[in-house]
Scaffold this motif. Structure first.
Motif, PDB file in Angstrom:
ATOM      1  N   GLU A   1       0.835  -1.204   0.000  1.00 36.35           N
ATOM      2  CA  GLU A   1       0.000   0.000   0.000  1.00 36.35           C
ATOM      3  C   GLU A   1       0.869   1.254   0.000  1.00 36.35           C
TER       4      GLU A   1
ATOM      5  N   GLU B   1       0.866   3.783  -3.129  1.00 35.19           N
ATOM      6  CA  GLU B   1       0.455   5.177  -2.955  1.00 35.19           C
ATOM      7  C   GLU B   1       1.526   6.141  -3.449  1.00 35.19           C
TER       8      GLU B   1
ATOM      9  N   ARG C   1       1.553  -1.764  -7.209  1.00 26.05           N
ATOM     10  CA  ARG C   1       0.136  -1.737  -7.569  1.00 26.05           C
ATOM     11  C   ARG C   1      -0.309  -3.102  -8.100  1.00 26.05           C
TER      12      ARG C   1
ATOM     13  N   ALA D   1      -2.943  -5.612  -6.281  1.00 26.19           N
ATOM     14  CA  ALA D   1      -4.127  -6.076  -7.006  1.00 26.19           C
ATOM     15  C   ALA D   1      -4.231  -7.592  -6.956  1.00 26.19           C
TER      16      ALA D   1
ATOM     17  N   LEU E   1      -5.595  -8.594  -3.621  1.00 27.89           N
ATOM     18  CA  LEU E   1      -7.030  -8.331  -3.552  1.00 27.89           C
ATOM     19  C   LEU E   1      -7.815  -9.389  -4.330  1.00 27.89           C
TER      20      LEU E   1
ATOM     21  N   ASN F   1     -12.780  -6.148  -2.791  1.00 31.10           N
ATOM     22  CA  ASN F   1     -12.668  -4.880  -3.502  1.00 31.10           C
ATOM     23  C   ASN F   1     -12.221  -5.053  -4.962  1.00 31.10           C
TER      24      ASN F   1
ATOM     25  N   ALA G   1     -13.259  -3.548  -7.567  1.00 34.94           N
ATOM     26  CA  ALA G   1     -13.114  -2.270  -8.265  1.00 34.94           C
ATOM     27  C   ALA G   1     -11.714  -1.697  -8.062  1.00 34.94           C
ATOM     28  N   ARG G   2     -11.227  -1.768  -6.827  1.00 34.87           N
ATOM     29  CA  ARG G   2      -9.882  -1.236  -6.567  1.00 34.87           C
ATOM     30  C   ARG G   2      -8.834  -2.107  -7.239  1.00 34.87           C
ATOM     31  N   SER G   3      -9.029  -3.421  -7.226  1.00 41.62           N
ATOM     32  CA  SER G   3      -8.100  -4.313  -7.895  1.00 41.62           C
ATOM     33  C   SER G   3      -7.989  -3.960  -9.370  1.00 41.62           C
TER      34      SER G   3
ATOM     35  N   GLU H   1      -8.656  -1.092 -10.786  1.00 43.59           N
ATOM     36  CA  GLU H   1      -7.988   0.218 -10.897  1.00 43.59           C
ATOM     37  C   GLU H   1      -6.481   0.074 -10.764  1.00 43.59           C
ATOM     38  N   LEU H   2      -6.035  -0.733  -9.788  1.00 43.06           N
ATOM     39  CA  LEU H   2      -4.601  -0.930  -9.573  1.00 43.06           C
ATOM     40  C   LEU H   2      -3.954  -1.644 -10.751  1.00 43.06           C
TER      41      LEU H   2
END
Length: 320
Positions: A113, A117, A124, A128, A131, A137, A139-141, A143-144
């Motif tokens: 993380e 960031e 990233r 992912a 995740l 999550n 959606a975040r996976s 995105e990453l």
């Protein structure tokens, strides 16, 4: 566009100082020496990820910031000082149980993380993956993974291609989007993506049907050691396919490679070729009659996919 002040300052300092070896890390910069070009100092963020250079020979992209035995105490201190590569390497240590440290998904996630960031592309991608394994999550996976793929992480692009081809992980089935991501990964040496792209070009899924383009990518995957691709290329040269003729020497080369790695279908085809050659000289015509068999294989062969297992299981993600 004028060079950034940081680059100018780094270049001037490098010109006056004793020359460090290529690849030497200079604070937040690195000295890069490429064949046929003068050495230059680049910010680490831009110098680390150059997939178009790392894979000029079709090599599979390697993780440039993989853990290489660094002292864990020094890595922790560097992470606290804001070094995203140190944070990433600590994430790998705890994800994979390296350097005598136990596997700890919670700690690995925390370090990934911090690195993610700070913009670390491979962090990233690893985050992912974690995740995806946990099922949390989506959606975040996504995105990453997309950010990692856009930054040049070929495995992330290959994984996105699989998701869009299969319509999972929070995305719809989209053959064109799958082909786009497989192309990114294939151009950066991922043999499974090269194999998948070859099948898509042969079948006209997401891309125009182009047999020579299909063979180009399938041969590249075969050259990179992908056994199903070696079998497919061997079959094509054994029987011929559409406008592409037979070549028994090429067929023997690829089938023998796959057969030596335990592929039973390639072993059978190689034995058939040997028997036909020994029996009579009409084997060229006989194998040409089997071209519908090759067409059927290329038309129905399964794509290479990506599997997930509970975190901590040996080989909890990878290609099949």
């Amino acid at each position: 566009m004028r060079p950034a002040p940081l680059l100018l300052a780094l270049a001037a300092a490098a010109a006056c100082a004793p020359r460090p070896p290529p690849g030497a890390v200079l604070g937040d910069a690195v000295r890069v020496c490429e064949e046929g070009r003068p050495c230059e100092v680049r910010p680490t963020a831009s110098a680390t990820f150059r997939p178009e250079e790392a894979n000029r020979r079709g090599e599979r992209q390697q993780d440039p910031d993989a853990y290489r035995g660094e002292d864990l105490g020094e890595l922790r201190a560097a992470e606290e000082a804001g070094d995203r590569r140190a944070a990433y390497r600590l994430g790998l240590v705890h994800q994979q149980g390296l350097a005598g440290a136990p596997r700890d998904p919670r700690l690995a996630t925390r370090h990934f993380e911090r690195a993610a960031e700070a913009g670390h592309p491979w962090a990233r991608f690893r985050l992912a993956q974690m995740l995806d394994v946990s099922g949390a999550n989506r959606a975040r996976s996504l995105e990453l993974k997309t950010a990692a793929a856009d930054a040049g992480v070929a495995e992330a692009a290959a994984l996105l291609g699989t998701q869009y081809r299969e319509g999972r992980g929070g995305v719809p089935r989209d053959a064109a989007e799958a082909a786009r991501w497989f192309t990114v990964a294939a151009e950066n040496g991922v043999p499974e993506a090269q194999y998948n792209l070859g099948l898509m070009h042969y079948r006209g899924e997401g891309v125009p049907r182009q047999l020579h383009e299909a063979l180009k990518w399938m041969r590249q995957a075969a050259t990179n050691g992908h056994v199903p691709a070696q079998r497919a290329v061997g079959q094509l040269y054994l029987t011929g396919l559409d406008t592409m003729g037979q070549d028994f020497q090429e067929a023997r080369t690829w089938l023998a490679s796959a057969a030596s790695q335990g592929d039973r279908e390639s072993q059978r085809l190689l034995a058939d070729l040997d028997r036909a050659v020994a029996a009579d000289r009409d084997y060229v015509r006989r194998f040409r009659l089997l071209s519908p068999y090759t067409a059927g294989y290329w038309g129905s062969a399964p794509y290479a996919g990506y599997w997930w297992r509970p975190y901590g299981h040996p080989g909890h993600y990878g290609w099949y």
